[in-house]
Design a protein around this motif. Structure first.
Motif: not given
Length: 559
Positions: A44, A97, A109, A111
């Motif tokens: 990120f 995220r 990840d 998300t």
């Protein structure tokens, strides 16, 4: 999601090294913390949207959270994105995220699958099981409408902001879930900063004549905080006016909650930027009164209001009440308010050697925690300038973070230089979340850098020392029993911690309580005071464990 019904589960065994070895913190010559974000898969990068117009929010953003959203007993990571300014929630792509902890030191990840990308100019996060269904929900603060994501228990979330009626439209910073009315469900306090919009922006300059960011005092537009009462049916009611929270406006950035006056209900402390801080004393009848000035924690010992950013509360002197640590602007010193009993405070900053060490720095995220498991609470401070620069180019606002080691005498020592390169990066750090992401018995640190990459500091400092972590579950309340107390008696000392993930700045932290034990291999007495007031005691509890205790008499929520 799998629901667990065991009253006591030993989740992890194994000491942090050889308990017979009396070693200094960490391995000899090795750093106390190692930065592992890249190898862990946390890729990120925060964006503040700066375009050279010096909009105030550009410099303040960067929130993050540790939370166990999937109930597998490993902490996951949520990073809050800001993006374009002015924000356009209708068109901006979601930039937040969620990273799932894979249990092997790495993250994935998730998300898109989870549905928590969000929209708008994000600030921070608060995490708790507000609907009492056994999983952890997510509240994200913004410049503009805040968002509540309900955890659906299957790896996904639903945006229920409108149904829950918690879309605060101010410039929100930090938030905290708490049960202020003791009705068994979690209410929500939201700190609001400045009533800001681009049209009120103006040109400000440093003493050297360089254009920079204005202080909040320039705008003279402090905002009113918001208190939402949980109605128990998935909806909240804004009770800010009737509860007395709207009696005064402030520039709220950090919030910490605890029973500061030891009268049995939960109070709220707010750190304000360049204004006196608030201590909202709970009157026990649904109302609050700001008594910070009368109780000695509104200003410093010289009567000056400081630029309060982040705040943490713990009991480092083991006297049975909650002290306060507030981080402030460079040139002001941070402030330690010692609770002298029943919520009356004195400024002990210089006595504890916390003044001069903080003068050069501007603090945001912070925590009182035992990083080296020696039994004494230490301090971490996430630093980053807010003034005296001419752009947002790398290096202009960056500062090293700080690690201060506590001691039996109560004074703190700056050990930042021993902590390793991870603390000397010189970035613009804002949010800091604290928790044991790898379940090895020490507290790690997640950092959000303004307009920079996330950092994950893996703790290496508990070698040769014992520890105990307690993970509480309240099936008929919220998942982690927010507001519960854990008291530990060992080695002739009595220590206590509260379950409360909301502290620091724009962050949510590990709700499990962690005790460093040093050479002590077992705890004489462990007492849990559950949110409803019931207590239970455990005798001769072995160290080097993560213990999960479920509230007696509770009924596990179904899937």
């Amino acid at each position: 999601m799998v629901r667990r019904t065991a009253w006591l589960v030993v989740l992890l065994a194994g000491a942090c090294g050889d308990p017979a070895t009396e070693a200094p913190a960490g391995k000899a010559g090795a750093p106390l913390f190692v930065e592992v974000a890249a190898e862990a898969g946390l890729n990120f990068v925060h964006e503040n949207g700066a375009t050279g117009k010096y909009y105030l929010p550009e410099l303040m953003q960067g929130g993050c959270a540790f939370l166990d959203y999937d109930g597998d007993s490993f902490l996951d990571v949520y990073m809050v994105q800001s993006g374009r300014l002015p924000p356009d929630p209708g068109t901006d792509p979601g930039g937040n995220r969620l990273y799932r902890n894979d249990g092997d030191g790495t993250f994935t990840d998730v998300t898109a699958d989870a549905g928590v990308g969000g929209r708008g100019y994000g600030s921070g996060a608060a995490c708790a099981d507000y609907d009492r269904d056994g999983d952890v929900d997510l509240y994200v603060t913004h410049l503009g409408p805040d968002v509540l994501f309900r955890n659906d228990g299957d790896g996904t979330f639903t945006d229920v902001t409108a149904d829950a009626a918690v879309g605060d439209h101010g410039y929100s910073s930090s938030a905290a879930f708490l049960d202020y009315d003791a009705d068994g469900d979690l209410d929500l306090y939201v700190c609001n900063y400045v009533d800001w919009f681009p049209e009120i922006e103006r040109d400000c300059f440093s003493r050297g004549g360089l254009r920079g960011y204005c202080s909040p005092a320039v705008y003279d537009r402090p905002q009113l905080d918001t208190l939402f009462r949980n109605d128990g049916n998935g909806r909240f009611t804004d009770v800010s006016v009737e509860a007395g929270i709207r009696a005064s406006a402030g520039t709220g950035l950090g919030v910490a909650v605890a029973d500061f006056d030891d009268d049995g209900d939960t109070d709220i402390y707010v750190a304000n930027d360049q204004m006196p801080n608030n201590l909202w004393i709970n009157n026990g009848d649904g109302t609050f009164t700001d008594e910070a000035l009368r109780r000695g924690c509104a200003v410093d010992e010289d009567g000056r209001a400081k630029a309060g950013m982040g705040v943490a509360t713990e009991d480092p002197d083991d006297d049975g009440d909650w002290d306060l640590f507030v981080v402030n602007l460079s040139g002001e010193t941070n402030t330690f308010y010692r609770n002298a009993g029943e919520g009356h405070f004195s400024d002990a900053t210089h006595e504890l050697r916390l003044g001069m060490v903080s003068l050069p720095f501007t603090g945001f995220g912070t925590s009182l925690f035992d990083f080296d498991c020696d039994g004494h609470l230490d301090i971490f401070i996430a630093n980053g300038k807010v003034r005296l620069g001419d752009s947002m180019r790398e290096g202009d606002y960056g500062e090293p973070n700080q690690l201060l080691r506590g001691s039996a005498s109560g004074v703190f020592e700056d050990v930042s230089a021993q902590a390793g390169p991870a603390l000397a990066l010189g970035e613009v750090t804002r949010g800091a979340a604290f928790g044991d992401y790898d379940n090895d018995g020490d507290v790690d640190i997640l950092l959000s850098n303004n307009d920079g990459p996330a950092r994950l500091l893996r703790n290496e400092a508990c070698v040769g020392r014992h520890w105990l972590t307690v993970d509480l579950a309240c099936p008929d309340r919220d998942r982690h029993c927010i507001g519960a107390l854990v008291t530990l008696e060992a080695g002739g000392r009595t220590r206590r911690r509260q379950v409360q993930p909301a502290y620091g700045y724009a962050a949510s932290n590990d709700p499990r309580v962690h005790f460093g034990l040093g050479e002590i291999a077992s705890v004489d007495v462990l007492t849990v005071t559950w949110p409803g007031g019931r207590t239970e005691r455990h005798i001769d509890v072995p160290a080097d464990r993560i213990l999960r205790l479920t509230e007696p008499g509770g009924t596990e929520a179904g899937p």
